[in-house]
Design a protein around this motif. Structure first.
Motif, mmCIF file in Angstrom:
data_model
loop_
_atom_site.group_PDB
_atom_site.id
_atom_site.type_symbol
_atom_site.label_atom_id
_atom_site.label_comp_id
_atom_site.label_asym_id
_atom_site.label_seq_id
_atom_site.Cartn_x
_atom_site.Cartn_y
_atom_site.Cartn_z
ATOM 1 N N UNK A 1 -58.908 32.783 30.383
ATOM 2 C CA UNK A 1 -57.941 33.420 30.995
ATOM 3 C C UNK A 1 -57.273 32.560 29.918
ATOM 4 N N UNK A 2 -57.486 31.730 29.890
ATOM 5 C CA UNK A 2 -56.431 30.907 28.874
ATOM 6 C C UNK A 2 -56.336 31.113 27.231
ATOM 7 N N UNK A 3 -57.247 31.970 26.459
ATOM 8 C CA UNK A 3 -56.993 32.281 25.722
ATOM 9 C C UNK A 3 -56.337 33.899 25.413
ATOM 10 N N UNK A 4 -56.102 34.334 26.447
ATOM 11 C CA UNK A 4 -55.822 36.039 27.453
ATOM 12 C C UNK A 4 -56.903 36.749 26.121
ATOM 13 N N UNK A 5 -57.404 36.520 26.585
ATOM 14 C CA UNK A 5 -59.140 37.603 26.240
ATOM 15 C C UNK A 5 -59.378 38.507 27.813
ATOM 16 N N UNK A 6 -59.755 39.071 27.332
ATOM 17 C CA UNK A 6 -60.313 40.426 28.295
ATOM 18 C C UNK A 6 -61.848 39.901 28.096
ATOM 19 N N UNK A 7 -62.573 40.250 28.407
ATOM 20 C CA UNK A 7 -64.394 39.954 28.430
ATOM 21 C C UNK A 7 -64.985 40.710 27.263
ATOM 22 N N UNK A 8 -64.370 41.860 27.294
ATOM 23 C CA UNK A 8 -64.945 42.928 25.832
ATOM 24 C C UNK A 8 -64.373 42.392 25.115
ATOM 25 N N UNK A 9 -63.236 41.661 25.097
ATOM 26 C CA UNK A 9 -62.671 40.987 23.614
ATOM 27 C C UNK A 9 -63.601 39.734 23.282
#
Length: 124
Positions: A71-79
């Motif tokens: 979440x900190x890196x603003x990534x989705x599960x897929x990313x």
């Protein structure tokens, strides 16, 4: 972890699945590396990133470190899964607290998040 206890020749043995054995060996090696004074330079991140206070509080409250860093890196599960070379369902399972998994997959997730393995295992 499935364990079968066996008694033979007055000795007790524990039989576990091979994948569980490999995970335990890798975790033991990691523990040795984490407590070793050698290779200290490898343990220090070139750029130490501090989580915002809100996320640190969630981490200290016991929430999953991988989810927090994702979440900190603003990534989705897929990313995150794509960057780490694992499946999205694997990342979801790990974030929900999957009890065992291969350390090499956790290393790839840590690399994809830009953190050291210790930060997602011990939650720093």
């Amino acid at each position: 972890m499935d364990v079968q206890l066996i008694e033979k020749d007055n000795a007790k043995w524990a039989l576990i699945p091979y994948d569980d054995y490999l995970s335990l060996v890798e975790l033991a090696e990691l523990a040795i590396d984490m407590t070793s004074d050698t290779n200290t330079k490898e343990k220090v991140a070139p750029e130490v990133v501090q989580l915002p206070e809100e996320l640190r509080a969630r981490l200290l409250g016991g929430e999953n470190a991988i989810r927090i860093w994702r979440e900190f890196r603003r990534l989705t599960l897929a990313e995150l899964a794509k960057r780490a070379g694992v499946t999205e369902s694997f990342v979801a399972l790990v974030e929900r607290g999957r009890p065992t998994c291969r350390i090499d997959k956790l290393k790839r997730i840590a690399e994809a998040l830009g953190v050291h393995l210790e930060q997602i295992i011990v939650g720093d």
